[in-house]
Enzyme design. Sequence first.
Site, mmCIF file in Angstrom:
data_model
loop_
_atom_site.group_PDB
_atom_site.id
_atom_site.type_symbol
_atom_site.label_atom_id
_atom_site.label_comp_id
_atom_site.label_asym_id
_atom_site.label_seq_id
_atom_site.Cartn_x
_atom_site.Cartn_y
_atom_site.Cartn_z
ATOM 1 N N HIS A 1 -5.590 -6.882 -2.557
ATOM 2 C CA HIS A 1 -6.553 -6.855 -1.354
ATOM 3 C C HIS A 1 -6.725 -8.345 -0.919
ATOM 4 O O HIS A 1 -7.735 -8.494 -0.136
ATOM 5 C CB HIS A 1 -7.799 -6.203 -1.695
ATOM 6 C CG HIS A 1 -7.689 -4.712 -1.901
ATOM 7 N ND1 HIS A 1 -8.542 -4.018 -2.395
ATOM 8 C CD2 HIS A 1 -6.643 -3.900 -1.357
ATOM 9 C CE1 HIS A 1 -8.121 -2.710 -2.302
ATOM 10 N NE2 HIS A 1 -7.125 -2.648 -2.035
ATOM 11 N N ASN B 1 -4.100 8.706 3.170
ATOM 12 C CA ASN B 1 -2.889 8.402 3.775
ATOM 13 C C ASN B 1 -2.803 8.412 5.253
ATOM 14 O O ASN B 1 -1.779 7.902 5.719
ATOM 15 C CB ASN B 1 -1.876 9.326 3.269
ATOM 16 C CG ASN B 1 -1.396 8.962 1.582
ATOM 17 O OD1 ASN B 1 -1.617 8.092 1.385
ATOM 18 N ND2 ASN B 1 -0.928 10.241 1.031
ATOM 19 N N HIS C 1 0.471 3.978 -2.856
ATOM 20 C CA HIS C 1 0.210 5.480 -2.511
ATOM 21 C C HIS C 1 1.135 6.628 -2.635
ATOM 22 O O HIS C 1 0.998 7.744 -2.965
ATOM 23 C CB HIS C 1 -0.269 5.666 -0.984
ATOM 24 C CG HIS C 1 -1.667 4.925 -0.546
ATOM 25 N ND1 HIS C 1 -2.443 6.000 -0.070
ATOM 26 C CD2 HIS C 1 -2.225 4.019 -1.059
ATOM 27 C CE1 HIS C 1 -3.716 5.348 0.243
ATOM 28 N NE2 HIS C 1 -3.759 4.040 -0.328
ATOM 29 N N ARG D 1 0.800 -1.157 0.087
ATOM 30 C CA ARG D 1 -0.217 0.020 0.094
ATOM 31 C C ARG D 1 0.831 1.184 0.117
ATOM 32 O O ARG D 1 0.615 2.256 -0.765
ATOM 33 C CB ARG D 1 -0.735 -0.052 1.343
ATOM 34 C CG ARG D 1 -1.941 1.152 1.243
ATOM 35 C CD ARG D 1 -2.890 0.912 2.397
ATOM 36 N NE ARG D 1 -3.963 1.876 2.395
ATOM 37 C CZ ARG D 1 -4.037 2.603 3.344
ATOM 38 N NH1 ARG D 1 -3.696 2.538 4.401
ATOM 39 N NH2 ARG D 1 -5.186 3.674 3.171
#
Length: 340
Positions: free
Chosen positions: A206, A104, A75, A71
């Site tokens: 995911h 975030n 990001h 992640r």
Amino acid sequence: MAGLRYGRTNRATVAMASLLLAALVFQGHVQVGGVAVGFYDQTCPQAESIVTQTVREFNSKDPTTPAALLRLLFHDCFVEGCDASILLDATPQNPNIEKMAAPNLTVRGYEVIDGAKARLEAACPGTVSCADIVALAARDGAVLAGLNFEGRPLTMATGRWDGRVSSMSAAAAALPSSKSNVQQLTAQFGAKGLSQDEMVTLSGAHTIGKAHCVNFMDRLYDFPGSATGVDPTLDANYAAELQTQCPRGNPNQNTVVDLDPATPFVMDNNYYRNGFAGKVLFGSDMALFHDFETQFTSDLNVVNGVSWNQKFGNALAQMASIEVKDSTVGEIRLNCRRVN
């Protein structure tokens, strides 16, 4: 590359081409977006092993580390490119940094990058960029979680430079929402040079990690047009289980739920099985299994887990090459949390 929109006549052809490309990529070293595999072979030969060892140590204490690192890379790369801009802390000159953007606030893994950077500075001062550490750590996390290529290594190109810009507003605008539909997701990934197939493939991340209840509560209690308030695409038993874990009015905003109820710490293609069974948390994920454009690709990833592994590694490498910086606009930070 713009996001692909699959028609009825060419979807199988495009999917097969993607599988063939993925298989070819892992036969040898690949150069993508100005970076190259083995970039530090001469200047810091132990660079990758230092990152790998650091990730292993953190993972041994916290099995959610791989999900956090994947992640973190996502990001970072979707805002200002893959330049470690998400790592920068606030300063009096720039208090509104990427870390402060709403998407975030729950990003984790910074301490893993700090740990690897400290070791790399001791071994090879001023040589390895923070952006490369983020990319390598994400790769290592995925492998530790079980991403497998039948004995072939997952290579990750290096040679990125660290950026000097970090913007809260840019992060808020660029990062996809957990409520996005397929058209929105395709456009956002396409703007970063990733195809619709790569978007569907990367969504398979995911299969590991956890999500905060607040990100899917609307599917449990307040879904538009539902007599019960529950999103009808959710499996009824799964929805009831989620309501137990995420009760309405729960004051604890930090309550989290496994993204994959079956194998929450294993990188596998179970995400796609869950999707077709109505057992994924985010509306943006559910859309992949109910929209004509993406049903076919999602179904392929259910059928063949080996090909999904290969496709995911390829798509991860492509994502990690988004808008990489060079020496004309970047630097090699000595501390990942601040510019030199």
